[in-house]
Design a protein around this motif. Structure first.
Motif, PDB file in Angstrom:
ATOM      1  N   GLY A  96      26.623  13.014 -14.029  1.00  0.00           N
ATOM      2  CA  GLY A  96      27.710  13.524 -15.618  1.00  0.00           C
ATOM      3  C   GLY A  96      27.438  12.705 -16.028  1.00  0.00           C
ATOM      4  N   LEU A  97      27.887  13.731 -17.394  1.00  0.00           N
ATOM      5  CA  LEU A  97      26.699  12.805 -19.527  1.00  0.00           C
ATOM      6  C   LEU A  97      28.633  13.330 -19.795  1.00  0.00           C
ATOM      7  CD1 LEU A  97      25.345  12.522 -21.487  1.00  0.00           C
ATOM      8  CD2 LEU A  97      25.097  14.478 -21.368  1.00  0.00           C
ATOM      9  N   GLN A  98      28.617  12.064 -20.718  1.00  0.00           N
ATOM     10  CA  GLN A  98      30.391  11.650 -21.346  1.00  0.00           C
ATOM     11  C   GLN A  98      29.558  11.091 -22.786  1.00  0.00           C
ATOM     12  OE1 GLN A  98      34.167  11.262 -19.749  1.00  0.00           O
ATOM     13  NE2 GLN A  98      32.787  13.250 -19.990  1.00  0.00           N
ATOM     14  N   PRO A  99      30.503  11.720 -24.274  1.00  0.00           N
ATOM     15  CA  PRO A  99      30.409  11.145 -24.621  1.00  0.00           C
ATOM     16  C   PRO A  99      30.961   9.092 -24.762  1.00  0.00           C
ATOM     17  CG  PRO A  99      31.923  12.717 -24.887  1.00  0.00           C
ATOM     18  CD  PRO A  99      31.593  12.511 -24.171  1.00  0.00           C
ATOM     19  N   PHE A 100      30.780   8.066 -25.745  1.00  0.00           N
ATOM     20  CA  PHE A 100      31.137   6.830 -26.152  1.00  0.00           C
ATOM     21  C   PHE A 100      32.977   7.825 -26.464  1.00  0.00           C
ATOM     22  CE2 PHE A 100      27.005   5.266 -25.280  1.00  0.00           C
ATOM     23  CZ  PHE A 100      27.483   4.527 -24.770  1.00  0.00           C
ATOM     24  N   GLY A 101      34.268   7.429 -25.658  1.00  0.00           N
ATOM     25  CA  GLY A 101      35.710   7.386 -26.441  1.00  0.00           C
ATOM     26  C   GLY A 101      35.848   8.750 -25.407  1.00  0.00           C
ATOM     27  N   SER A 102      34.792   8.787 -23.996  1.00  0.00           N
ATOM     28  CA  SER A 102      36.174   9.889 -23.521  1.00  0.00           C
ATOM     29  C   SER A 102      36.965   9.090 -22.072  1.00  0.00           C
ATOM     30  CB  SER A 102      35.209  10.715 -23.240  1.00  0.00           C
ATOM     31  OG  SER A 102      35.567  11.516 -21.860  1.00  0.00           O
ATOM     32  N   VAL A 103      37.796   9.424 -21.863  1.00  0.00           N
ATOM     33  CA  VAL A 103      39.063   8.787 -21.172  1.00  0.00           C
ATOM     34  C   VAL A 103      38.466   9.546 -20.053  1.00  0.00           C
ATOM     35  CG1 VAL A 103      40.540   9.129 -23.159  1.00  0.00           C
ATOM     36  CG2 VAL A 103      40.717  11.052 -20.825  1.00  0.00           C
ATOM     37  N   THR A 104      38.244  10.190 -19.621  1.00  0.00           N
ATOM     38  CA  THR A 104      37.713  11.034 -18.284  1.00  0.00           C
ATOM     39  C   THR A 104      36.991   9.817 -17.508  1.00  0.00           C
ATOM     40  OG1 THR A 104      37.402  12.879 -18.808  1.00  0.00           O
ATOM     41  CG2 THR A 104      36.544  13.099 -17.282  1.00  0.00           C
ATOM     42  N   PHE A 105      36.319   9.111 -17.724  1.00  0.00           N
ATOM     43  CA  PHE A 105      35.471   8.420 -17.032  1.00  0.00           C
ATOM     44  C   PHE A 105      36.319   7.069 -16.889  1.00  0.00           C
ATOM     45  CE2 PHE A 105      33.945  11.274 -14.623  1.00  0.00           C
ATOM     46  CZ  PHE A 105      34.464  11.983 -13.393  1.00  0.00           C
ATOM     47  N   GLY A 106      37.304   6.518 -17.893  1.00  0.00           N
ATOM     48  CA  GLY A 106      37.500   4.667 -18.723  1.00  0.00           C
ATOM     49  C   GLY A 106      37.178   4.602 -19.847  1.00  0.00           C
ATOM     50  N   ALA A 107      36.318   5.400 -20.935  1.00  0.00           N
ATOM     51  CA  ALA A 107      35.438   5.066 -22.061  1.00  0.00           C
ATOM     52  C   ALA A 107      35.908   4.966 -23.335  1.00  0.00           C
ATOM     53  CB  ALA A 107      34.018   5.841 -22.324  1.00  0.00           C
ATOM     54  N   GLU A 108      37.597   5.218 -23.015  1.00  0.00           N
ATOM     55  CA  GLU A 108      38.500   5.873 -24.574  1.00  0.00           C
ATOM     56  C   GLU A 108      38.451   4.028 -25.379  1.00  0.00           C
ATOM     57  OE1 GLU A 108      41.687   4.815 -21.271  1.00  0.00           O
ATOM     58  OE2 GLU A 108      39.275   5.637 -21.407  1.00  0.00           O
ATOM     59  N   HIS A 109      37.728   2.589 -24.892  1.00  0.00           N
ATOM     60  CA  HIS A 109      38.096   1.961 -25.201  1.00  0.00           C
ATOM     61  C   HIS A 109      36.803   1.530 -26.221  1.00  0.00           C
ATOM     62  CE1 HIS A 109      35.698   0.898 -22.123  1.00  0.00           C
ATOM     63  NE2 HIS A 109      34.670  -0.015 -23.216  1.00  0.00           N
ATOM     64  N   THR A 110      35.547   2.631 -26.210  1.00  0.00           N
ATOM     65  CA  THR A 110      34.497   2.611 -26.936  1.00  0.00           C
ATOM     66  C   THR A 110      34.914   4.007 -28.310  1.00  0.00           C
ATOM     67  OG1 THR A 110      33.545   4.173 -26.176  1.00  0.00           O
ATOM     68  CG2 THR A 110      33.424   1.855 -24.491  1.00  0.00           C
ATOM     69  N   ALA A 111      33.940   4.037 -28.677  1.00  0.00           N
ATOM     70  CA  ALA A 111      33.872   4.908 -29.855  1.00  0.00           C
ATOM     71  C   ALA A 111      32.761   5.522 -30.456  1.00  0.00           C
ATOM     72  CB  ALA A 111      34.474   4.541 -30.999  1.00  0.00           C
ATOM     73  N   ASP A 112      31.911   6.333 -30.736  1.00  0.00           N
ATOM     74  CA  ASP A 112      30.564   7.160 -31.862  1.00  0.00           C
ATOM     75  C   ASP A 112      31.518   7.309 -32.711  1.00  0.00           C
ATOM     76  OD1 ASP A 112      28.517   7.982 -32.747  1.00  0.00           O
ATOM     77  OD2 ASP A 112      28.052   9.302 -30.861  1.00  0.00           O
ATOM     78  N   PRO A 113      30.515   6.703 -34.027  1.00  0.00           N
ATOM     79  CA  PRO A 113      31.480   7.292 -35.032  1.00  0.00           C
ATOM     80  C   PRO A 113      30.970   8.429 -35.700  1.00  0.00           C
ATOM     81  CG  PRO A 113      29.862   6.044 -35.780  1.00  0.00           C
ATOM     82  CD  PRO A 113      30.088   5.249 -34.251  1.00  0.00           C
ATOM     83  N   ASP A 114      29.337   9.044 -35.157  1.00  0.00           N
ATOM     84  CA  ASP A 114      29.012   9.794 -35.707  1.00  0.00           C
ATOM     85  C   ASP A 114      29.109  11.460 -33.989  1.00  0.00           C
ATOM     86  OD1 ASP A 114      27.593   9.233 -37.723  1.00  0.00           O
ATOM     87  OD2 ASP A 114      25.791   8.127 -36.453  1.00  0.00           O
ATOM     88  N   MET A 115      30.428  11.081 -33.316  1.00  0.00           N
ATOM     89  CA  MET A 115      30.053  12.389 -31.891  1.00  0.00           C
ATOM     90  C   MET A 115      30.685  13.334 -32.284  1.00  0.00           C
ATOM     91  SD  MET A 115      32.028  13.258 -29.953  1.00  0.00           S
ATOM     92  CE  MET A 115      33.623  12.663 -29.799  1.00  0.00           C
ATOM     93  N   ILE A 116      30.040  14.333 -32.837  1.00  0.00           N
ATOM     94  CA  ILE A 116      30.003  15.539 -32.719  1.00  0.00           C
ATOM     95  C   ILE A 116      29.724  16.938 -31.358  1.00  0.00           C
ATOM     96  CG2 ILE A 116      29.678  15.468 -34.895  1.00  0.00           C
ATOM     97  CD1 ILE A 116      26.715  16.844 -34.128  1.00  0.00           C
ATOM     98  N   ILE A 117      30.326  15.521 -30.252  1.00  0.00           N
ATOM     99  CA  ILE A 117      29.270  16.360 -28.890  1.00  0.00           C
ATOM    100  C   ILE A 117      30.752  16.420 -27.856  1.00  0.00           C
ATOM    101  CG2 ILE A 117      27.111  16.737 -29.055  1.00  0.00           C
ATOM    102  CD1 ILE A 117      26.738  13.855 -27.183  1.00  0.00           C
ATOM    103  N   ALA A 118      31.502  17.213 -28.937  1.00  0.00           N
ATOM    104  CA  ALA A 118      32.831  17.017 -28.191  1.00  0.00           C
ATOM    105  C   ALA A 118      33.313  17.629 -26.969  1.00  0.00           C
ATOM    106  CB  ALA A 118      33.969  16.843 -28.939  1.00  0.00           C
ATOM    107  N   GLY A 119      32.319  18.809 -26.719  1.00  0.00           N
ATOM    108  CA  GLY A 119      32.467  19.551 -25.852  1.00  0.00           C
ATOM    109  C   GLY A 119      32.476  18.968 -23.658  1.00  0.00           C
ATOM    110  N   ILE A 120      31.245  17.593 -24.166  1.00  0.00           N
ATOM    111  CA  ILE A 120      31.613  17.253 -22.506  1.00  0.00           C
ATOM    112  C   ILE A 120      32.237  15.907 -22.712  1.00  0.00           C
ATOM    113  CG2 ILE A 120      28.719  17.956 -23.398  1.00  0.00           C
ATOM    114  CD1 ILE A 120      28.313  14.871 -23.783  1.00  0.00           C
ATOM    115  N   GLY A 121      33.116  15.548 -23.144  1.00  0.00           N
ATOM    116  CA  GLY A 121      33.757  14.968 -22.536  1.00  0.00           C
ATOM    117  C   GLY A 121      35.626  15.002 -23.841  1.00  0.00           C
ATOM    118  N   SER A 122      36.456  14.252 -23.844  1.00  0.00           N
ATOM    119  CA  SER A 122      37.995  14.562 -23.542  1.00  0.00           C
ATOM    120  C   SER A 122      38.453  13.204 -24.046  1.00  0.00           C
ATOM    121  CB  SER A 122      38.427  15.092 -21.787  1.00  0.00           C
ATOM    122  OG  SER A 122      39.505  15.116 -22.434  1.00  0.00           O
TER     123      SER A 122
END
Length: 333
Positions: A190-216
């Motif tokens: 699986g592939l996730q963006p930083f900041g996605s809660v699905t697999f526990g990365a909500e404590h991270t952040a990507d200031p340029d993240m515009i690929i929200a469709g692969i995470g949540s």
């Protein structure tokens, strides 16, 4: 002959982009999901022709559901993100779908919460609306059965690795499920963006993240964590490099999540050369021209890009991290 445009664009084109690496290229991937879901609802009598189907979307699902509703004679209402652009708005309007967009927000969690809250308001006021629940209803797995059959028939009979954005879980999860039921040796990455809660990365952040469709930023109950063998998190600059590299090397013009999946597929193939790696390209690159493709001459080549292997989600770092199989359960807990 296809009876409707939705049927024509629902199926992907398998393209070998490198030895042992296959791109499953869709025009609009979620059409497959929406068609399967709406067809099931109609055939089971849960909805009738002329009923209104409603859901939230950041773009792709809006287009897919509008096409599926047009195909089956349903009304369609979308609560959209600000990422729904003019091109898509015009298509939705002409297809007969109605669109309302939430107020602009730089915060993904706020954007998703606003959309879900608005859907709830609509359902209270219109009890005959049917909420498609793309984030939570397993009916969205059904449409990918045919894609799995295509993959099983067209690709070599040996072991497969499926790579794709997790998102709502339907595309990658369904493909792995149906292929495993068919007896294939399948690993699901699986592939996730930083900041996605699905697999526990909500404590991270990507200031340029515009690929929200692969995470949540909210829980998606359609994601079946136990289906996945490994997870990768990738930031915007590397996803951008992957999209440009994919176009340069193969001619496939695709979106940012496709670029990220391409990098992951190359990495997985290098680690396990005996497996055929199939990665999902869920949409074309047209929406990302200004955000990703302009300035391509300054983007680094993909050959030098590699992930940081971490032992847990607390060790995640931009721009690219991957969590080995034996640690994945910790990320899902």
């Amino acid at each position: 002959m296809h009876p409707h445009c939705a049927d024509a664009i629902a199926d992907p084109d398998p393209i070998q982009v490198e030895p042992g690496v296959v791109c499953l290229r869709f025009e609009v991937m979620k059409v497959r999901s929406a068609l399967g879901a709406v067809r099931h609802l109609v055939e089971s009598g849960l909805v009738r022709r002329g009923d209104t189907l409603v859901d939230s979307s950041s773009g792709l699902y809006a287009h897919a559901l509008a096409l599926a509703c047009h195909r089956y004679g349903m009304r369609c209402h979308i609560v959209g993100s600000t990422t729904v652009d003019r091109t898509l708005r015009l298509q939705l309007e002409i297809l007969g779908a109605t669109l309302e967009q939430v107020r602009p927000s730089a915060d993904l969690k706020l954007d998703q919460n606003l959309r879900v809250h608005r859907v709830g308001e609509l359902l209270l006021r219109n009890p005959r609306y049917h909420w498609m629940r793309q984030y939570h209803d397993g009916v969205h797995y059904l449409g990918y059965r045919g894609v799995a059959e295509t993959v099983d028939a067209d690709l070599p009979s040996g072991p497969l690795t499926i790579v794709g954005g997790v998102g709502t879980g339907a595309s990658t999860g369904a493909l792995a499920t149906y292929l495993r039921r068919a007896g294939r040796d399948v690993e699901l990455v699986g592939l996730q963006p930083f900041g996605s809660v699905t697999f526990g990365a909500e404590h991270t952040a990507d200031p340029d993240m515009i690929i929200a469709g692969i995470g949540s930023s909210i829980e998606f109950r359609n994601v079946r964590h136990d289906l996945y063998d490994r997870m990768h998190w990738m930031a915007f600059p590397y996803a951008r490099a992957g999209a440009i590299g994919l176009l340069r090397r193969s001619g496939v013009f695709a979106g940012l999540s496709s670029g990220a999946a391409y990098l992951v597929a190359r990495h997985e193939r290098a680690l396990h050369p005996g497996r055929t790696v199939v990665f999902l390209a869920p949409d074309t690159g047209h929406r990302y021209v200004d955000a990703a493709y302009v300035g391509h001459e300054d983007v680094p080549a993909v050959d030098g890009l590699a992930p940081r292997v971490v032992g847990g989600v607390d060790e995640l770092e931009l721009p690219w991290s991957t969590l080995p199989l034996e640690q994945l359960a910790r990320a899902a807990s």
